[in-house]
Design a protein around this motif. Sequence first.
Motif, PDB file in Angstrom:
ATOM      1  N   TRP A 355     -43.753  95.253  34.787  1.00  0.00           N
ATOM      2  CA  TRP A 355     -45.111  94.997  34.307  1.00  0.00           C
ATOM      3  C   TRP A 355     -45.154  94.175  33.025  1.00  0.00           C
ATOM      4  O   TRP A 355     -46.241  93.834  32.563  1.00  0.00           O
ATOM      5  CB  TRP A 355     -45.839  96.319  34.048  1.00  0.00           C
ATOM      6  CG  TRP A 355     -46.229  97.070  35.275  1.00  0.00           C
ATOM      7  CD1 TRP A 355     -45.753  96.904  36.541  1.00  0.00           C
ATOM      8  CD2 TRP A 355     -47.189  98.130  35.349  1.00  0.00           C
ATOM      9  NE1 TRP A 355     -46.332  97.779  37.402  1.00  0.00           N
ATOM     10  CE2 TRP A 355     -47.224  98.552  36.701  1.00  0.00           C
ATOM     11  CE3 TRP A 355     -48.005  98.755  34.426  1.00  0.00           C
ATOM     12  CZ2 TRP A 355     -48.061  99.577  37.127  1.00  0.00           C
ATOM     13  CZ3 TRP A 355     -48.837  99.784  34.857  1.00  0.00           C
ATOM     14  CH2 TRP A 355     -48.873 100.188  36.190  1.00  0.00           C
ATOM     15  N   VAL A 356     -44.011  93.915  32.412  1.00  0.00           N
ATOM     16  CA  VAL A 356     -44.039  93.319  31.073  1.00  0.00           C
ATOM     17  C   VAL A 356     -43.619  91.853  31.102  1.00  0.00           C
ATOM     18  O   VAL A 356     -42.938  91.392  32.016  1.00  0.00           O
ATOM     19  CB  VAL A 356     -43.125  94.094  30.105  1.00  0.00           C
ATOM     20  CG1 VAL A 356     -43.591  95.533  29.961  1.00  0.00           C
ATOM     21  CG2 VAL A 356     -41.678  94.055  30.569  1.00  0.00           C
ATOM     22  N   ASP A 357     -44.036  91.131  30.043  1.00  0.00           N
ATOM     23  CA  ASP A 357     -43.659  89.733  29.899  1.00  0.00           C
ATOM     24  C   ASP A 357     -42.474  89.622  28.947  1.00  0.00           C
ATOM     25  O   ASP A 357     -41.842  90.620  28.592  1.00  0.00           O
ATOM     26  CB  ASP A 357     -44.853  88.899  29.415  1.00  0.00           C
ATOM     27  CG  ASP A 357     -45.412  89.403  28.072  1.00  0.00           C
ATOM     28  OD1 ASP A 357     -44.699  90.142  27.364  1.00  0.00           O
ATOM     29  OD2 ASP A 357     -46.560  89.058  27.741  1.00  0.00           O
ATOM     30  N   TYR A 358     -42.184  88.408  28.507  1.00  0.00           N
ATOM     31  CA  TYR A 358     -41.025  88.170  27.645  1.00  0.00           C
ATOM     32  C   TYR A 358     -41.165  88.841  26.277  1.00  0.00           C
ATOM     33  O   TYR A 358     -40.184  89.014  25.556  1.00  0.00           O
ATOM     34  CB  TYR A 358     -40.799  86.664  27.467  1.00  0.00           C
ATOM     35  CG  TYR A 358     -42.033  85.900  27.030  1.00  0.00           C
ATOM     36  CD1 TYR A 358     -42.371  85.792  25.689  1.00  0.00           C
ATOM     37  CD2 TYR A 358     -42.874  85.320  27.974  1.00  0.00           C
ATOM     38  CE1 TYR A 358     -43.517  85.114  25.291  1.00  0.00           C
ATOM     39  CE2 TYR A 358     -44.024  84.638  27.583  1.00  0.00           C
ATOM     40  CZ  TYR A 358     -44.340  84.536  26.247  1.00  0.00           C
ATOM     41  OH  TYR A 358     -45.470  83.879  25.860  1.00  0.00           O
ATOM     42  N   ASN A 359     -42.386  89.227  25.899  1.00  0.00           N
ATOM     43  CA  ASN A 359     -42.603  89.922  24.631  1.00  0.00           C
ATOM     44  C   ASN A 359     -42.454  91.434  24.757  1.00  0.00           C
ATOM     45  O   ASN A 359     -42.573  92.151  23.764  1.00  0.00           O
ATOM     46  CB  ASN A 359     -44.007  89.611  24.085  1.00  0.00           C
ATOM     47  CG  ASN A 359     -44.142  88.180  23.620  1.00  0.00           C
ATOM     48  OD1 ASN A 359     -43.245  87.657  22.956  1.00  0.00           O
ATOM     49  ND2 ASN A 359     -45.243  87.533  23.971  1.00  0.00           N
ATOM     50  N   HIS A 361     -44.579  93.217  26.409  1.00  0.00           N
ATOM     51  CA  HIS A 361     -45.935  93.743  26.525  1.00  0.00           C
ATOM     52  C   HIS A 361     -46.417  93.594  27.969  1.00  0.00           C
ATOM     53  O   HIS A 361     -45.980  92.700  28.691  1.00  0.00           O
ATOM     54  CB  HIS A 361     -46.891  92.995  25.590  1.00  0.00           C
ATOM     55  CG  HIS A 361     -46.485  93.056  24.151  1.00  0.00           C
ATOM     56  ND1 HIS A 361     -46.802  92.076  23.241  1.00  0.00           N
ATOM     57  CD2 HIS A 361     -45.756  93.971  23.469  1.00  0.00           C
ATOM     58  CE1 HIS A 361     -46.307  92.390  22.049  1.00  0.00           C
ATOM     59  NE2 HIS A 361     -45.665  93.531  22.170  1.00  0.00           N
ATOM     60  N   THR A 363     -48.317  92.424  31.052  1.00  0.00           N
ATOM     61  CA  THR A 363     -48.938  91.141  31.363  1.00  0.00           C
ATOM     62  C   THR A 363     -50.401  91.324  31.764  1.00  0.00           C
ATOM     63  O   THR A 363     -50.822  92.406  32.174  1.00  0.00           O
ATOM     64  CB  THR A 363     -48.187  90.437  32.510  1.00  0.00           C
ATOM     65  OG1 THR A 363     -48.160  91.317  33.647  1.00  0.00           O
ATOM     66  CG2 THR A 363     -46.759  90.114  32.112  1.00  0.00           C
ATOM     67  N   GLU A 364     -51.178  90.243  31.656  1.00  0.00           N
ATOM     68  CA  GLU A 364     -52.619  90.330  31.864  1.00  0.00           C
ATOM     69  C   GLU A 364     -52.992  90.872  33.237  1.00  0.00           C
ATOM     70  O   GLU A 364     -53.901  91.691  33.369  1.00  0.00           O
ATOM     71  CB  GLU A 364     -53.256  88.951  31.653  1.00  0.00           C
ATOM     72  CG  GLU A 364     -53.336  88.522  30.206  1.00  0.00           C
ATOM     73  CD  GLU A 364     -54.146  87.239  30.037  1.00  0.00           C
ATOM     74  OE1 GLU A 364     -54.673  86.750  31.058  1.00  0.00           O
ATOM     75  OE2 GLU A 364     -54.250  86.750  28.913  1.00  0.00           O
ATOM     76  N   ARG A 366     -51.544  92.877  35.091  1.00  0.00           N
ATOM     77  CA  ARG A 366     -51.296  94.300  35.268  1.00  0.00           C
ATOM     78  C   ARG A 366     -52.440  95.142  34.712  1.00  0.00           C
ATOM     79  O   ARG A 366     -52.701  96.242  35.204  1.00  0.00           O
ATOM     80  CB  ARG A 366     -49.971  94.687  34.612  1.00  0.00           C
ATOM     81  CG  ARG A 366     -48.740  94.052  35.241  1.00  0.00           C
ATOM     82  CD  ARG A 366     -48.535  94.515  36.677  1.00  0.00           C
ATOM     83  NE  ARG A 366     -47.323  93.941  37.234  1.00  0.00           N
ATOM     84  CZ  ARG A 366     -46.870  94.165  38.463  1.00  0.00           C
ATOM     85  NH1 ARG A 366     -47.557  94.949  39.268  1.00  0.00           N
ATOM     86  NH2 ARG A 366     -45.759  93.598  38.898  1.00  0.00           N
ATOM     87  N   GLU A 407     -51.958  96.699  22.630  1.00  0.00           N
ATOM     88  CA  GLU A 407     -50.819  96.187  23.407  1.00  0.00           C
ATOM     89  C   GLU A 407     -50.104  97.338  24.097  1.00  0.00           C
ATOM     90  O   GLU A 407     -49.567  98.225  23.428  1.00  0.00           O
ATOM     91  CB  GLU A 407     -49.843  95.438  22.495  1.00  0.00           C
ATOM     92  CG  GLU A 407     -50.422  94.171  21.881  1.00  0.00           C
ATOM     93  CD  GLU A 407     -49.462  93.534  20.889  1.00  0.00           C
ATOM     94  OE1 GLU A 407     -48.555  94.236  20.400  1.00  0.00           O
ATOM     95  OE2 GLU A 407     -49.636  92.337  20.609  1.00  0.00           O
TER      96      GLU A 407
END
Length: 500
Positions: A355-359, A361, A363-364, A366, A407
């Motif tokens: 569910w997370v991006d490279y940060n 966090h 992602t939108e 999700r 976040e």
Amino acid sequence: MIKINKAACVGGGVIGGGWIARFLLAGIDVDVFDPHPEAGRIVGEVIANAERAYAMLTGAPLPPRGKLTFCKTLEEAVVDADWIQESVPERLDLKRNVLMEIDAACRPDALIGSSTSGLLPSDLQRDMQFPERLFVAHPYNPVYLLPLVEIVGGEKTSHATIKAAIEKLPPIGMKGVHITKEIEAFVGDRLLEALWREALWLIHDDICSVETLDDVIRYSFGLRWAQMGLFQTYRIAGGEAGMRHFLAQFGPCLAWPWTKLTDVVDLDDALVEKIGQQSDEQADGLSIRDLERIRDENLAGILQALKAGNGGQGWGAGELLKDFEHSLWAGAKQTAPADHAVPLKLVEARVSPAWVDYNGHMTEHRYLQVFGDTTDALLRLIGADLAYVEAGHSYYTVETHIRHLGEAKLGQAISSACQLLSVDDKRLHIFHTMSDAISGETLATAEQMLLHVDSKAGKSSPAAPDVLAKARAIIEAHASLPLPDGAGRHVGQKPRVETA
């Protein structure tokens, strides 16, 4: 639907661990026997990867995970199981002895599958007292993602056993194919072995490196094979004239002396080291678990893409996934919150690696998925469930406004609650709040307008009376709640200024 009620797995290595994960995530209790001192750790790591993969594979509500029990003896593991999967090392004498022990200890009606990739079931069942219930159930790695199982009976295997084995696989998301004659390595491994032999010669003769060879497969025909197999792919290659034209055009190639399939390469130390070194360079420091996770992400993506194929009807393994998800949704029960006088907490989840991006966090898309799951849970609660949809009626989301206020991070426990703002014959006006499940901090909100439709007629229509009655009961309970902060806002609207 014929289901497996209790499973036993004898052997918890790569394949055995995959079977264990497949059963557990289908809600089946599994008793395991494996004398390896690290069996618990190994199986636990496989299950962790499987759970991560399923989070990417499907948003359908999985049943509660089955209970995993490690047993001290083989007899203890198999005594109550109705499906027993043997996955010990590929040695005929070892497998025979293990299968004899299983045969003597399990229930008379239990099915016994062997995960062998090449041994003949007739040889395996030779010394069993009840050989008619033994069959080969040859899966593909990772067992928890790849759905195919080759079902092969021996000389003494009954037709009823084969039938029962194939019928018990779809409820765990798998497809059994009956191989009607037993041959060494069955069908899948025969094909793989032919490709493997030719690949070894290409490396031996310095035609290409292992990385180049893998690239040739994964960037070309591997993608075709994933969704259409071999013969259907070649049928298309024949153009409008089809398979007969293809065979007439390319059939003579089979007589050309360009393959070494009949000449087995000598896997001497030099070739083994050559392949091993090139493989190490190709991995570039990635561990086996890293590669497994990458593999799982790719497979989940391919399966999801295939699920959307054929005009949304699914294609190949994607159609099987679609049917599996359908059965999960059909069996899902939405429990009504005890107190309707507060926003209804309908979804609880944990932010998974998928569910997370490279940060790190969420992602939108999700966020929208969680809010969509909350809406679906509300609809199930008021009776607009899967059966309602199949009958030709549904609520369509016609407007959504999401605010991102915090976040959501990897591993964070989150919950989503719903407050009904208004209800009429055709519309539901709802407001969702996503929060940190522990601190209660608001992470995001979503305001939605849903329109009831007659999907067969393709136009809006009044909802069923019982659905409206349940929705209005919730509205009455929510009437005393204050309007949520953020309700009625639009993109770019300035914050409200409090006045004295």
